[in-house]
Design an enzyme around this catalytic site. Sequence first.
Site, PDB file in Angstrom:
ATOM      1  N   SER A  94      -7.085   3.634  -1.035  1.00  0.00           N
ATOM      2  CA  SER A  94      -6.771   4.390  -1.964  1.00  0.00           C
ATOM      3  C   SER A  94      -7.431   4.216  -3.181  1.00  0.00           C
ATOM      4  O   SER A  94      -7.713   2.694  -3.628  1.00  0.00           O
ATOM      5  CB  SER A  94      -5.144   4.447  -2.345  1.00  0.00           C
ATOM      6  OG  SER A  94      -4.421   4.744  -1.200  1.00  0.00           O
ATOM      7  N   THR A 105       5.345   3.224   1.380  1.00  0.00           N
ATOM      8  CA  THR A 105       6.649   3.462   1.935  1.00  0.00           C
ATOM      9  C   THR A 105       7.634   2.475   1.306  1.00  0.00           C
ATOM     10  O   THR A 105       8.858   2.631   1.092  1.00  0.00           O
ATOM     11  CB  THR A 105       6.701   2.943   3.333  1.00  0.00           C
ATOM     12  OG1 THR A 105       5.847   3.887   4.035  1.00  0.00           O
ATOM     13  CG2 THR A 105       8.327   3.511   4.154  1.00  0.00           C
ATOM     14  N   ALA A 107       8.380  -0.792   1.810  1.00  0.00           N
ATOM     15  CA  ALA A 107       9.341  -1.851   2.867  1.00  0.00           C
ATOM     16  C   ALA A 107       8.753  -3.267   2.337  1.00  0.00           C
ATOM     17  O   ALA A 107       7.738  -3.583   2.383  1.00  0.00           O
ATOM     18  CB  ALA A 107       8.970  -1.751   4.211  1.00  0.00           C
ATOM     19  N   HIS A 423      -2.466  -2.868   6.416  1.00  0.00           N
ATOM     20  CA  HIS A 423      -2.003  -3.919   6.032  1.00  0.00           C
ATOM     21  C   HIS A 423      -3.231  -5.048   6.382  1.00  0.00           C
ATOM     22  O   HIS A 423      -3.085  -5.756   7.142  1.00  0.00           O
ATOM     23  CB  HIS A 423      -1.057  -4.462   6.590  1.00  0.00           C
ATOM     24  CG  HIS A 423       0.502  -3.759   6.327  1.00  0.00           C
ATOM     25  ND1 HIS A 423       1.274  -3.849   6.956  1.00  0.00           N
ATOM     26  CD2 HIS A 423       0.710  -3.071   5.485  1.00  0.00           C
ATOM     27  CE1 HIS A 423       2.268  -2.992   6.523  1.00  0.00           C
ATOM     28  NE2 HIS A 423       2.046  -2.335   5.659  1.00  0.00           N
ATOM     29  N   THR A 469       2.962  -6.608   1.228  1.00  0.00           N
ATOM     30  CA  THR A 469       2.703  -6.411  -0.393  1.00  0.00           C
ATOM     31  C   THR A 469       3.763  -7.302  -1.019  1.00  0.00           C
ATOM     32  O   THR A 469       3.480  -7.990  -2.202  1.00  0.00           O
ATOM     33  CB  THR A 469       3.290  -5.110  -0.722  1.00  0.00           C
ATOM     34  OG1 THR A 469       2.484  -4.231   0.066  1.00  0.00           O
ATOM     35  CG2 THR A 469       2.773  -4.941  -1.990  1.00  0.00           C
TER      36      THR A 469
END
Length: 499
Positions: A94, A105, A107, A423, A469
């Site tokens: 991105s 998301t 999480a 990831h 993250t």
Amino acid sequence: MSLPSAPAYDLVVVGSGPTGSAYVREVYERHPTARVLLLDAGPRLTDDPGRHVKNIPDPGERARAQRASEGPGPAGRPGTRLLGAPELPAAALSTNVGGMGAHWTGACPRPGDGERIGFLPAAELDADLARAERLLHVDAHVFDGAPFADEVRARLSALFDPGRAADRRVAAMPLAVTARADGAHVWSGTDVILGGAAHDERVEIADRCLCLRVDLDGDTVTGVTVRDQVTGEERGVGARAVVVAADALRTPQLLHASGVRPPALGRYLNDQPQIVYAVRLPDDVVAAHRAVTGRTRDEDGAIVPQSGVSWVPYTDAQPFHGQVMQLDASPVPLADGVEVAPGAVVGLGWFCAKDITPEDRVEFSDTETDAYGLPAPRIHYRYTDADLAAIERAKRAVAEAGAAVGIPLDDSPVLLPAGSSLHYQGTTRMGPADDGTSVCDTHSRVWNIHGLWLAGNNVIPTATACNPTLTSVALAVRGARALVEHLGSAVGHVATPAR
Ligand code: FAD
């Protein structure tokens, strides 16, 4: 703003995703006078920099923000562009203020067992994870009211919990999402991480500002060279310290472009093989739930498109991470006339920890360039025999989990193309010693270079299966302590670069 307004800063942070933003926030809060520049190659999507696109109420505006984040090349999942690497076909990036943190998301599970970084003091890692949870506004209870979530967790618990430590049992997924008083959900983007720092004059945010290289005088950082993506103008910006937080594929790219090329650069690349499966709760469970709650289908419809996220934590004995989503509609077509109650379709995503090898890597060309004019990447990536065995084991586990939860909608679990987890880790990993297998030390400082810090999932040295993250934001919190010390109190002696 495309070019920085000042000739020099105390700190320049390259990349405005969650990890770069965490450095900005920590330095802003811990250092009373430091002047910070946060720059990103991509555009600012919202007035409040870094807001999550899910918080943009208008669908047309949201779609425009997602497209603006993709940059040149074929689009991947909304808000991302595909790297175009045959060996990691789903690898995506991105490019926007907020990075992937404007699209994620949210999480935020804590790593456990072998996912943890053993050479960091456990108490320090736990304290930094706790700080990261606060920075991200993590809450495990925002979807407590989602229909059937308790039922799904009870079924998974019966299967997985026996023999597990208390913190490794099936639970509600900690999410970087908060519930507003009116019940609406707010996803944490980097606006949340930056907090007040985004609105203080000590912090400047430059969008559409591409970093071309980190500038060095010998082994000491002097600043960065940047290009205005709108006018093409290039200029040097002085800095006493630089953090490169440009994601796991572009952070090593910038180091390569800057002539910083330790042997481990780009190596130990790992992504989490992802297996998916969908099931439907049995009709009698749905009926019993309605009888108990007295809810009708319409009332249940308050569920958001993906909610009721449950978590099967990684353990060394069962080395995969399970993320269980309940969907408000079926992700696969059902036979005509089959009515699916919101929340009754359950998507199971199982992530494996990759067998890490130095041969899995991103390397960069000295002759070819990418769409931004930076050294073109080339990926080398394969599943080892250990990976293939782990994937087969995870497929069996997810099939068992599916059978425990309900009626399968797929013939069998499906392995997604490599890179699908988004990831990517390890490409500038940290290590306890400068022995050629790491790029930075335990505070994310590049070995043998003064003033250069790294951030992102690329710094994580272990094979995690859980969403990374939270861990990489915790490592940013840790690195920022050393950075504040580096900046010290004698702020103001920043060098002005030659133009
Ligand atoms: P990024 O967020 O990728 O930001 C890097 C930034 O660097 C980008 O904005 C880019 O424009 C900028 N940049 C790159 N090169 C340059 C340059 N040369 N000059 C200037 N700027 C540059 N993770 C989880 O843990 N949990 C989840 O549930 C989850 N869900 C996800 C769902 C989706 C749809 C997506 C897309 C991602 C998801 N992720 C999730 C991944 C998560 O978003 C990333 O792990 C996280 O954003 C990484 O943060 P970062 O700061 O390291 O990098």
